[in-house]
Design an enzyme around this catalytic site. Structure first.
Site, PDB file in Angstrom:
ATOM      1  N   CYS A  22       0.665   1.657  16.573  1.00  0.00           N
ATOM      2  CA  CYS A  22      -0.252   2.709  17.015  1.00  0.00           C
ATOM      3  C   CYS A  22       0.328   3.379  18.271  1.00  0.00           C
ATOM      4  O   CYS A  22       0.639   2.668  19.249  1.00  0.00           O
ATOM      5  CB  CYS A  22      -1.617   2.087  17.339  1.00  0.00           C
ATOM      6  SG  CYS A  22      -2.733   3.239  18.130  1.00  0.00           S
ATOM      7  N   CYS A  70      -5.408   2.410  13.237  1.00  0.00           N
ATOM      8  CA  CYS A  70      -4.970   1.331  14.121  1.00  0.00           C
ATOM      9  C   CYS A  70      -5.735   0.059  13.747  1.00  0.00           C
ATOM     10  O   CYS A  70      -6.959   0.079  13.619  1.00  0.00           O
ATOM     11  CB  CYS A  70      -5.264   1.718  15.581  1.00  0.00           C
ATOM     12  SG  CYS A  70      -4.921   0.376  16.724  1.00  0.00           S
ATOM     13  N   TYR A 129       0.839  -1.213   0.000  1.00  0.00           N
ATOM     14  CA  TYR A 129       0.000   0.000   0.000  1.00  0.00           C
ATOM     15  C   TYR A 129       0.872   1.262   0.000  1.00  0.00           C
ATOM     16  O   TYR A 129       0.503   2.280  -0.582  1.00  0.00           O
ATOM     17  CB  TYR A 129      -0.976  -0.031   1.178  1.00  0.00           C
ATOM     18  CG  TYR A 129      -2.214  -0.845   0.872  1.00  0.00           C
ATOM     19  CD1 TYR A 129      -2.268  -2.216   1.161  1.00  0.00           C
ATOM     20  CD2 TYR A 129      -3.309  -0.284   0.219  1.00  0.00           C
ATOM     21  CE1 TYR A 129      -3.387  -2.976   0.829  1.00  0.00           C
ATOM     22  CE2 TYR A 129      -4.427  -1.035  -0.118  1.00  0.00           C
ATOM     23  CZ  TYR A 129      -4.458  -2.380   0.184  1.00  0.00           C
ATOM     24  OH  TYR A 129      -5.556  -3.130  -0.165  1.00  0.00           O
ATOM     25  N   VAL A 149      -9.370   5.220  -3.987  1.00  0.00           N
ATOM     26  CA  VAL A 149      -8.732   5.571  -2.705  1.00  0.00           C
ATOM     27  C   VAL A 149      -7.560   6.525  -2.936  1.00  0.00           C
ATOM     28  O   VAL A 149      -6.709   6.691  -2.072  1.00  0.00           O
ATOM     29  CB  VAL A 149      -8.251   4.281  -1.978  1.00  0.00           C
ATOM     30  CG1 VAL A 149      -9.427   3.396  -1.604  1.00  0.00           C
ATOM     31  CG2 VAL A 149      -7.248   3.497  -2.839  1.00  0.00           C
ATOM     32  N   ASP A 150      -7.555   7.180  -4.132  1.00  0.00           N
ATOM     33  CA  ASP A 150      -6.354   7.911  -4.568  1.00  0.00           C
ATOM     34  C   ASP A 150      -6.401   9.424  -4.343  1.00  0.00           C
ATOM     35  O   ASP A 150      -5.484  10.136  -4.739  1.00  0.00           O
ATOM     36  CB  ASP A 150      -6.075   7.620  -6.056  1.00  0.00           C
ATOM     37  CG  ASP A 150      -7.240   8.043  -6.983  1.00  0.00           C
ATOM     38  OD1 ASP A 150      -7.373   7.436  -8.063  1.00  0.00           O
ATOM     39  OD2 ASP A 150      -7.990   8.973  -6.626  1.00  0.00           O
ATOM     40  N   THR A 201     -15.763   2.222 -14.144  1.00  0.00           N
ATOM     41  CA  THR A 201     -15.799   1.086 -13.215  1.00  0.00           C
ATOM     42  C   THR A 201     -16.266  -0.156 -13.961  1.00  0.00           C
ATOM     43  O   THR A 201     -17.111  -0.091 -14.847  1.00  0.00           O
ATOM     44  CB  THR A 201     -16.722   1.354 -12.007  1.00  0.00           C
ATOM     45  OG1 THR A 201     -16.731   0.206 -11.153  1.00  0.00           O
ATOM     46  CG2 THR A 201     -18.142   1.687 -12.424  1.00  0.00           C
ATOM     47  N   ALA A 216     -12.734   8.438 -19.945  1.00  0.00           N
ATOM     48  CA  ALA A 216     -13.368   9.498 -19.142  1.00  0.00           C
ATOM     49  C   ALA A 216     -12.734  10.863 -19.403  1.00  0.00           C
ATOM     50  O   ALA A 216     -13.432  11.886 -19.431  1.00  0.00           O
ATOM     51  CB  ALA A 216     -13.245   9.142 -17.659  1.00  0.00           C
ATOM     52  N   GLN A 245     -15.177   4.864  -5.685  1.00  0.00           N
ATOM     53  CA  GLN A 245     -14.605   3.623  -5.153  1.00  0.00           C
ATOM     54  C   GLN A 245     -13.092   3.793  -4.998  1.00  0.00           C
ATOM     55  O   GLN A 245     -12.431   2.947  -4.420  1.00  0.00           O
ATOM     56  CB  GLN A 245     -14.885   2.454  -6.085  1.00  0.00           C
ATOM     57  CG  GLN A 245     -16.360   2.174  -6.325  1.00  0.00           C
ATOM     58  CD  GLN A 245     -16.555   1.142  -7.404  1.00  0.00           C
ATOM     59  OE1 GLN A 245     -16.488  -0.075  -7.170  1.00  0.00           O
ATOM     60  NE2 GLN A 245     -16.784   1.618  -8.622  1.00  0.00           N
ATOM     61  N   HIS A 305     -14.516   3.342  -0.391  1.00  0.00           N
ATOM     62  CA  HIS A 305     -13.495   2.337  -0.041  1.00  0.00           C
ATOM     63  C   HIS A 305     -12.329   2.912   0.741  1.00  0.00           C
ATOM     64  O   HIS A 305     -11.258   2.312   0.778  1.00  0.00           O
ATOM     65  CB  HIS A 305     -12.988   1.649  -1.316  1.00  0.00           C
ATOM     66  CG  HIS A 305     -14.037   0.799  -1.975  1.00  0.00           C
ATOM     67  ND1 HIS A 305     -13.911   0.327  -3.264  1.00  0.00           N
ATOM     68  CD2 HIS A 305     -15.234   0.347  -1.542  1.00  0.00           C
ATOM     69  CE1 HIS A 305     -14.969  -0.405  -3.574  1.00  0.00           C
ATOM     70  NE2 HIS A 305     -15.801  -0.391  -2.550  1.00  0.00           N
TER      71      HIS A 305
HETATM   72  P1  OAD Z   1     -11.569  -2.069 -12.313  1.00  0.00           P
HETATM   73  O1  OAD Z   1     -10.121  -2.185 -12.606  1.00  0.00           O
HETATM   74  O2  OAD Z   1     -12.337  -3.295 -11.902  1.00  0.00           O
HETATM   75  O3  OAD Z   1     -12.320  -1.466 -13.591  1.00  0.00           O
HETATM   76  C1  OAD Z   1     -11.766  -0.341 -14.235  1.00  0.00           C
HETATM   77  C2  OAD Z   1     -12.715   0.056 -15.348  1.00  0.00           C
HETATM   78  O4  OAD Z   1     -12.233   1.259 -15.917  1.00  0.00           O
HETATM   79  C3  OAD Z   1     -12.798  -0.976 -16.454  1.00  0.00           C
HETATM   80  O5  OAD Z   1     -14.154  -1.217 -16.778  1.00  0.00           O
HETATM   81  C4  OAD Z   1     -12.083  -0.283 -17.626  1.00  0.00           C
HETATM   82  O6  OAD Z   1     -12.677  -0.621 -18.876  1.00  0.00           O
HETATM   83  C5  OAD Z   1     -12.340   1.166 -17.310  1.00  0.00           C
HETATM   84  N1  OAD Z   1     -11.372   2.098 -17.891  1.00  0.00           N
HETATM   85  C6  OAD Z   1     -10.092   1.880 -18.233  1.00  0.00           C
HETATM   86  N2  OAD Z   1      -9.534   3.024 -18.704  1.00  0.00           N
HETATM   87  C7  OAD Z   1     -10.507   3.976 -18.642  1.00  0.00           C
HETATM   88  C8  OAD Z   1     -10.578   5.352 -18.969  1.00  0.00           C
HETATM   89  N3  OAD Z   1      -9.527   5.999 -19.474  1.00  0.00           N
HETATM   90  N4  OAD Z   1     -11.747   6.009 -18.772  1.00  0.00           N
HETATM   91  C9  OAD Z   1     -12.834   5.363 -18.267  1.00  0.00           C
HETATM   92  N5  OAD Z   1     -12.838   4.055 -17.925  1.00  0.00           N
HETATM   93  C10 OAD Z   1     -11.682   3.383 -18.112  1.00  0.00           C
HETATM   94  O7  OAD Z   1     -11.732  -0.929 -11.211  1.00  0.00           O
HETATM   95  P2  OAD Z   1     -12.996  -0.638 -10.304  1.00  0.00           P
HETATM   96  O8  OAD Z   1     -14.274  -0.939 -11.033  1.00  0.00           O
HETATM   97  O9  OAD Z   1     -12.824   0.705  -9.750  1.00  0.00           O
HETATM   98  O10 OAD Z   1     -11.694  -2.376  -4.319  1.00  0.00           O
HETATM   99  O11 OAD Z   1     -12.819  -1.727  -9.116  1.00  0.00           O
HETATM  100  C11 OAD Z   1     -13.715  -1.667  -8.033  1.00  0.00           C
HETATM  101  C12 OAD Z   1     -12.991  -2.102  -6.798  1.00  0.00           C
HETATM  102  O12 OAD Z   1     -12.308  -3.362  -7.019  1.00  0.00           O
HETATM  103  C13 OAD Z   1     -11.885  -1.150  -6.351  1.00  0.00           C
HETATM  104  O13 OAD Z   1     -12.380  -0.082  -5.598  1.00  0.00           O
HETATM  105  C14 OAD Z   1     -11.001  -2.074  -5.538  1.00  0.00           C
HETATM  106  C15 OAD Z   1     -10.963  -3.256  -6.502  1.00  0.00           C
HETATM  107  O14 OAD Z   1     -10.580  -4.444  -5.912  1.00  0.00           O
HETATM  108  C16 OAD Z   1     -10.975  -2.908  -3.266  1.00  0.00           C
HETATM  109  O15 OAD Z   1      -9.776  -3.061  -3.343  1.00  0.00           O
HETATM  110  C17 OAD Z   1     -11.792  -3.233  -2.053  1.00  0.00           C
END
Ligand code: OAD
Length: 249
Positions: free
Chosen positions: A152, A132, A72, A108-109, A193, A236, A106, A124
């Site tokens: 901690c 802690c 991380y 965390v950045d 997403t 995006a 979603q 998230h």
């Molecule tokens: P993913 O990596 O699962 O999905 C990323 C999405 O972004 C995909 O559908 C890509 O097609 C799309 N993508 C790629 N480049 C892009 C761009 N330039 N513009 C728009 N879309 C684009 O990521 P998340 O859906 O965010 O959680 O994943 C959800 C959660 O799974 C995260 O928050 C994390 C992960 O495990 C935890 O770690 C608990």
């Protein structure tokens, strides 16, 4: 895949011009153009190079806290060096365009808050915070130490990143607030997403059930592309600025 195959339907612009309650939900894809790896993109996604169960679960941390903490930290350095991209900036403009705008992420950045969004709901957690592992309280600072993870200062427990791991619940109240916003939205934008991780992936159904106008923005249509009112197939960083420009007319 032609990632700029998107047409903005004039009906969507018309709805956005008269809307006051707009919800945008983002995933890792919106930060892809800031050079932050997503999770599930083939070859470049984090989960194609690392195993989530070895890094993003409480069991992983119990098994090897040093490995998890350092992974991380690596992600934090990556994110700290990144800059918001035109997609993030377009959402800042959107916040000022609508009376009730909520950005649910979603991610965390911190890139949405660094870009300037004020009304951000982090489902998230956030890489920039540590907490802690015993009492879950955020720890802002701790004494210099070679100990990894650090301890901690209050109770001596191991510190951990303040992010949601698989199998953990979301921050208290976050899901209820997000679901309520989706349920009362006039427009719900799902941006960058893969729509596979729950409960975030189901928020759009509150909007669909409410009869909201729903929009997916993604170069690779997801399983939800078939249920949204408008699926805009593109990055995006290109689609969102085009949407903002079209609303302004
Ligand atoms: P993913 O990596 O699962 O999905 C990323 C999405 O972004 C995909 O559908 C890509 O097609 C799309 N993508 C790629 N480049 C892009 C761009 N330039 N513009 C728009 N879309 C684009 O990521 P998340 O859906 O965010 O959680 O994943 C959800 C959660 O799974 C995260 O928050 C994390 C992960 O495990 C935890 O770690 C608990």
């Amino acid at each position: 895949m032609d990632t700029s195959a998107f047409e903005i339907n004039p009906q969507l612009i018309q709805v956005l011009r008269s809307a006051s309650k707009v919800v945008a939900m983002t995933g890792a894809g919106i930060s892809a153009e800031s050079k932050i790896p997503t999770f599930r993109d083939a070859m470049t996604g984090l989960w194609s190079r690392f195993r989530p169960e070895e890094l993003a679960t409480p069991e992983a941390f119990a098994r090897d806290p040093k490995l998890v903490w350092e992974w991380y930290r690596w992600r934090y350095e990556l994110v700290a060096a990144a800059e918001p991209n035109p997609g993030h900036h377009a959402l800042v403009e959107m916040e000022d365009m609508f009376a009730e705008f909520l950005l649910i992420t979603q991610n965390v950045d911190s890139l949405h808050t660094r870009a300037g969004n004020k009304r951000v709901l982090e489902l998230h957690g956030n890489l920039s915070r540590s907490k802690c592992s015993r009492d879950g309280q955020v720890v802002e600072q701790w004494p210099e130490t070679d100990q990894v993870p650090p301890l901690c200062p209050r109770c001596g427990g191991l510190l951990r990143p303040d992010v949601v791991w698989f199998g953990e619940s979301l921050p208290t109240g976050a899901l209820e607030k997000a679901a309520d916003a989706a349920l009362h939205s006039e427009v719900f934008l799902s941006i960058g997403t893969s729509s596979v991780v729950e409960p975030a992936a189901s928020l759009i159904y509150y909007a669909v059930n409410n009869g909201s106008t729903t929009v997916e923005i993604n170069p690779n249509p997801t399983s939800q592309a078939g249920l949204v009112t408008h699926a805009l197939q593109g990055p995006a960083g290109v689609v969102l600025p085009a949407l903002v420009a079209a609303i302004k007319g």
